[in-house]
Design an enzyme around this catalytic site. Structure first.
Site, PDB file in Angstrom:
ATOM      1  N   HIS A 207      34.801  56.370  51.546  1.00 16.84           N
ATOM      2  CA  HIS A 207      35.932  56.565  52.322  1.00 16.84           C
ATOM      3  C   HIS A 207      36.257  57.788  52.422  1.00 16.84           C
ATOM      4  CE1 HIS A 207      37.191  51.973  52.845  1.00 16.84           C
ATOM      5  NE2 HIS A 207      35.987  52.123  52.902  1.00 16.84           N
TER       6      HIS A 207
ATOM      7  N   TYR B 256      47.552  51.442  54.013  1.00 15.81           N
ATOM      8  CA  TYR B 256      48.923  51.358  53.327  1.00 15.81           C
ATOM      9  C   TYR B 256      50.107  51.166  54.400  1.00 15.81           C
ATOM     10  CZ  TYR B 256      46.205  52.773  49.114  1.00 15.81           C
ATOM     11  OH  TYR B 256      45.318  52.865  48.020  1.00 15.81           O
TER      12      TYR B 256
ATOM     13  N   LYS C 120      45.086  54.151  40.626  1.00 13.96           N
ATOM     14  CA  LYS C 120      44.798  55.209  39.605  1.00 13.96           C
ATOM     15  C   LYS C 120      44.252  54.516  38.220  1.00 13.96           C
ATOM     16  CE  LYS C 120      45.172  59.031  41.850  1.00 13.96           C
ATOM     17  NZ  LYS C 120      44.078  59.199  42.395  1.00 13.96           N
TER      18      LYS C 120
ATOM     19  N   TYR D 280      45.243  61.642  45.924  1.00 20.48           N
ATOM     20  CA  TYR D 280      44.615  60.370  45.902  1.00 20.48           C
ATOM     21  C   TYR D 280      43.216  60.296  45.674  1.00 20.48           C
ATOM     22  CZ  TYR D 280      43.647  55.836  47.768  1.00 20.48           C
ATOM     23  OH  TYR D 280      43.305  54.255  47.814  1.00 20.48           O
TER      24      TYR D 280
ATOM     25  N   PRO E  35      49.848  49.833  40.981  1.00 22.94           N
ATOM     26  CA  PRO E  35      48.506  50.150  41.619  1.00 22.94           C
ATOM     27  C   PRO E  35      48.456  50.673  43.024  1.00 22.94           C
ATOM     28  CG  PRO E  35      49.306  47.931  41.841  1.00 22.94           C
ATOM     29  CD  PRO E  35      50.255  48.605  40.980  1.00 22.94           C
TER      30      PRO E  35
HETATM   31  P1  FAD Z   1      41.575  46.377  30.331  1.00 27.18           P
HETATM   32  O1  FAD Z   1      40.814  46.297  31.470  1.00 27.18           O
HETATM   33  O2  FAD Z   1      43.054  45.713  30.131  1.00 27.18           O
HETATM   34  O3  FAD Z   1      40.745  45.991  29.145  1.00 27.18           O
HETATM   35  C1  FAD Z   1      41.129  45.789  27.716  1.00 27.18           C
HETATM   36  C2  FAD Z   1      40.343  44.764  27.158  1.00 27.18           C
HETATM   37  O4  FAD Z   1      40.665  44.686  25.869  1.00 27.18           O
HETATM   38  C3  FAD Z   1      40.516  43.178  27.629  1.00 27.18           C
HETATM   39  O5  FAD Z   1      39.023  42.894  27.752  1.00 27.18           O
HETATM   40  C4  FAD Z   1      41.024  42.661  26.505  1.00 27.18           C
HETATM   41  O6  FAD Z   1      40.600  41.324  26.644  1.00 27.18           O
HETATM   42  C5  FAD Z   1      40.720  43.187  25.359  1.00 27.18           C
HETATM   43  N1  FAD Z   1      41.786  42.960  24.259  1.00 27.18           N
HETATM   44  C6  FAD Z   1      43.167  43.041  24.282  1.00 27.18           C
HETATM   45  N2  FAD Z   1      43.659  42.760  23.217  1.00 27.18           N
HETATM   46  C7  FAD Z   1      42.630  42.816  22.552  1.00 27.18           C
HETATM   47  C8  FAD Z   1      42.826  42.540  20.833  1.00 27.18           C
HETATM   48  N3  FAD Z   1      43.733  42.244  20.236  1.00 27.18           N
HETATM   49  N4  FAD Z   1      41.496  42.654  20.401  1.00 27.18           N
HETATM   50  C9  FAD Z   1      40.306  43.047  21.030  1.00 27.18           C
HETATM   51  N5  FAD Z   1      40.256  42.944  22.278  1.00 27.18           N
HETATM   52  C10 FAD Z   1      41.358  42.797  23.101  1.00 27.18           C
HETATM   53  N6  FAD Z   1      43.933  49.224  39.105  1.00 27.18           N
HETATM   54  C11 FAD Z   1      43.831  49.681  40.257  1.00 27.18           C
HETATM   55  O7  FAD Z   1      43.140  51.025  40.191  1.00 27.18           O
HETATM   56  N7  FAD Z   1      43.741  49.030  41.397  1.00 27.18           N
HETATM   57  C12 FAD Z   1      44.139  47.660  41.437  1.00 27.18           C
HETATM   58  O8  FAD Z   1      44.301  46.847  42.438  1.00 27.18           O
HETATM   59  C13 FAD Z   1      44.472  47.117  39.998  1.00 27.18           C
HETATM   60  N8  FAD Z   1      44.894  45.781  40.015  1.00 27.18           N
HETATM   61  C14 FAD Z   1      45.377  45.115  38.640  1.00 27.18           C
HETATM   62  C15 FAD Z   1      45.781  43.867  38.521  1.00 27.18           C
HETATM   63  C16 FAD Z   1      46.194  43.609  37.265  1.00 27.18           C
HETATM   64  C17 FAD Z   1      46.540  42.147  36.980  1.00 27.18           C
HETATM   65  C18 FAD Z   1      45.818  43.977  36.083  1.00 27.18           C
HETATM   66  C19 FAD Z   1      46.133  43.825  34.656  1.00 27.18           C
HETATM   67  C20 FAD Z   1      45.458  45.776  36.325  1.00 27.18           C
HETATM   68  C21 FAD Z   1      45.220  45.981  37.463  1.00 27.18           C
HETATM   69  N9  FAD Z   1      44.481  47.539  37.680  1.00 27.18           N
HETATM   70  C22 FAD Z   1      44.393  48.026  38.914  1.00 27.18           C
HETATM   71  C23 FAD Z   1      44.590  48.394  36.636  1.00 27.18           C
HETATM   72  C24 FAD Z   1      43.216  48.570  36.306  1.00 27.18           C
HETATM   73  O9  FAD Z   1      42.447  47.311  36.352  1.00 27.18           O
HETATM   74  C25 FAD Z   1      43.183  49.056  34.775  1.00 27.18           C
HETATM   75  O10 FAD Z   1      43.946  50.005  34.751  1.00 27.18           O
HETATM   76  C26 FAD Z   1      41.914  48.946  33.860  1.00 27.18           C
HETATM   77  O11 FAD Z   1      41.400  47.612  33.859  1.00 27.18           O
HETATM   78  C27 FAD Z   1      42.110  49.468  32.635  1.00 27.18           C
HETATM   79  O12 FAD Z   1      40.911  49.417  32.031  1.00 27.18           O
HETATM   80  P2  FAD Z   1      41.151  49.202  30.280  1.00 27.18           P
HETATM   81  O13 FAD Z   1      39.820  49.157  29.796  1.00 27.18           O
HETATM   82  O14 FAD Z   1      41.916  50.272  29.877  1.00 27.18           O
HETATM   83  O15 FAD Z   1      42.064  47.939  29.979  1.00 27.18           O
HETATM   84  C1  PHB Z   2      42.040  47.331  45.746  1.00 21.61           C
HETATM   85  O1  PHB Z   2      41.144  47.151  46.575  1.00 21.61           O
HETATM   86  O2  PHB Z   2      42.125  46.277  44.987  1.00 21.61           O
HETATM   87  C2  PHB Z   2      43.197  48.222  45.842  1.00 21.61           C
HETATM   88  C3  PHB Z   2      42.880  49.353  46.767  1.00 21.61           C
HETATM   89  C4  PHB Z   2      43.731  50.321  46.672  1.00 21.61           C
HETATM   90  C5  PHB Z   2      44.865  50.287  45.782  1.00 21.61           C
HETATM   91  C6  PHB Z   2      44.959  49.136  45.119  1.00 21.61           C
HETATM   92  C7  PHB Z   2      43.929  48.254  44.963  1.00 21.61           C
HETATM   93  O3  PHB Z   2      45.950  51.378  45.826  1.00 21.61           O
END
Ligand code: FAD
Ligand code: PHB
Length: 392
Positions: free
Chosen positions: A72, A201, A297, A385, A293
């Site tokens: 995009h 958006y 980022k 962005y 979100p």
């Molecule tokens: P996580 O993906 O949270 O991974 C952490 C891992 O650690 C998990 O697998 C968990 O099971 C594990 N863990 C936790 N505690 C323990 C423990 N005690 N022992 C061992 N393992 C453990 N970002 C966007 O950019 N756009 C979005 O639309 C968006 N939507 C989201 C919706 C939700 C509901 C959430 C929660 C987050 C969303 N995010 C979004 C954010 C994005 O998904 C996260 O920033 C990203 O997943 C971060 O990755 P991470 O590996 O740091 O953490």
């Molecule tokens: C998504 O596609 O899940 C998405 C895209 C843009 C955002 C947040 C979520 O800012």
């Protein structure tokens, strides 16, 4: 068991780090509490910045992304019934983002982890970190009824917002900053073609809406909702009606309805923990910071933390130089805070805040109108962005 780096969490941050360390020839063990299917199946982020795409290329995992990801070069902003486009490519000298779901990234990371023989242990309970402020930290956990212990040189806390890593840092050594928003996002996935070629958006009197996608046949839509709302309150029909209204007459008319196969409500939060290091423990990704979100980022910040952390760990493990690990926290936080600022600003600009009055809505509309008419304002939005450069 002994390894160089114990990684807590097999989400995007943990697996990206394991792959990068593997590429440096550094062995690691990943300890994850949930099952692989659970971690890989979570529907979350969808937009990858160029730095994240480059990281996937660097670890040799961009083949499917290049084929299936949607490039995009801009995004749309809508205010009530007016829509305008932010042309990233034109405003930033050619930058773009790629729409490729987090679950696809996880599938690619997991398949390659198998073929490269990375050591990832799923289903680990009671994970505990020990002696982090010594030069011989340890990680213990129980799995399949057995207690296991990993002796290591460094621990990477990649276990998300609710993980054990940040909680293992003594409170006197950690400062946290937090803002909880008075609304959530109701998200829906449906196998229907997206309403537009690029994201929309939408800031509407009735609240924020976002039209996103996963492919040309799968749409991802969100609407701002009350934190008191329950999923049962939102039938598909009610969701589509509300979304259509908020996207405005033109985009709303192009929404194709269909049965949703995923529906969830996520709260919105801004959060940062400082510093991102304690002794031999280093935090990365959601374990250290959360963004609302709106700016897309979260996943991208996890990726950039991991680049900085892997390079710092390689420097100390392979060359004995500590400057990388010593500067990791400050270097990562400098980028994190700018993404926090952008995500907070974009959220404030586009959402309805329950406590606000008519003047706030007018000010929002004026700012959106200013962005629509000012190339300078659009440039600020676009360069944030598509993602700020990695700081040296
Ligand atoms: P996580 O993906 O949270 O991974 C952490 C891992 O650690 C998990 O697998 C968990 O099971 C594990 N863990 C936790 N505690 C323990 C423990 N005690 N022992 C061992 N393992 C453990 N970002 C966007 O950019 N756009 C979005 O639309 C968006 N939507 C989201 C919706 C939700 C509901 C959430 C929660 C987050 C969303 N995010 C979004 C954010 C994005 O998904 C996260 O920033 C990203 O997943 C971060 O990755 P991470 O590996 O740091 O953490
Ligand atoms: C998504 O596609 O899940 C998405 C895209 C843009 C955002 C947040 C979520 O800012």
């Amino acid at each position: 068991m002994r390894t160089r780096v114990a990684i807590i969490g097999a989400g995007p941050a943990g697996l990206l780090l394991a792959h990068l360390l593997h590429q440096f020839g550094i062995e690691s063990v990943v300890v994850e509490q949930h099952t692989r299917d659970h971690v890989a199946g979570r529907v979350r982020a969808g937009v990858l910045e160029t730095v994240t795409v480059d990281l996937l290329a660097r670890i040799g995992l961009d083949e499917r992304l290049r084929k299936e990801g949607l490039v995009h070069t801009g995004t749309n902003i809508s205010c009530d019934d007016e829509t305008f486009r932010i042309d990233f490519a034109d405003l930033t000298g050619g930058a773009s983002v790629v729409v490729y779901g987090q679950s696809e990234v996880m599938a690619d990371l997991n398949a390659a982890a198998d073929s490269r023989g990375l050591d990832i242990r799923y289903g680990c309970d009671d994970v505990a970190l020990h002696e982090l402020d010594s030069d011989h930290p340890k990680v213990t956990f129980t799995r399949l009824g057995e207690t296991e212990r990993i002796d290591c040189d460094f621990v990477a806390g990649c276990d998300g917002y609710h993980g054990v890593s940040r909680a293992s840092i003594p409170s006197h050594a950690l400062q946290t900053f937090e803002k909880v928003y008075p609304f959530g996002w109701l998200g829906v996935l449906a196998d229907v073609p997206p309403a537009a070629d690029e994201l929309i958006y939408a800031s509407h009197d009735r609240g924020f809406a976002l039209a996103s996608m996963r492919s040309l046949t799968r749409s991802r839509y969100y609407i701002q909702c009350s934190l008191a709302d329950r999923l049962e309150d939102w039938s598909d029909a009610r969701f589509w009606d509300e979304l259509t209204l908020r996207l405005g007459v033109h985009a709303g008319a192009r929404v194709i309805r269909g049965p949703s196969f995923e529906k969830s409500i996520a709260p919105l939060r801004s959060f940062v923990a400082e510093p991102m290091r304690w002794g031999r423990l280093f935090l990365a990704g959601d374990a250290a910071h959360i963004v609302p979100p709106t700016g897309a980022k979260g996943l991208n910040l996890a990726a950039t933390d991991v680049i900085m952390l892997a390079e710092a760990l390689a420097e100390v493990i392979l060359e004995g130089r500590t400057s990388g690990v010593d500067h990791y926290s400050a270097r990562a936080l400098a980028r994190v805070w700018k993404a926090e600022r952008f995500s907070w600003w974009f959220t404030k600009l586009t959402h309805r805040f329950p406590e606000t009055s008519g003047i706030d809505r007018r000010l929002q509309a004026a700012e959106l109108d200013y962005i629509r008419s000012s190339r300078a304002a659009q440039t600020v939005l676009a360069e944030n962005y598509v993602g700020l450069p990695l700081t040296p």
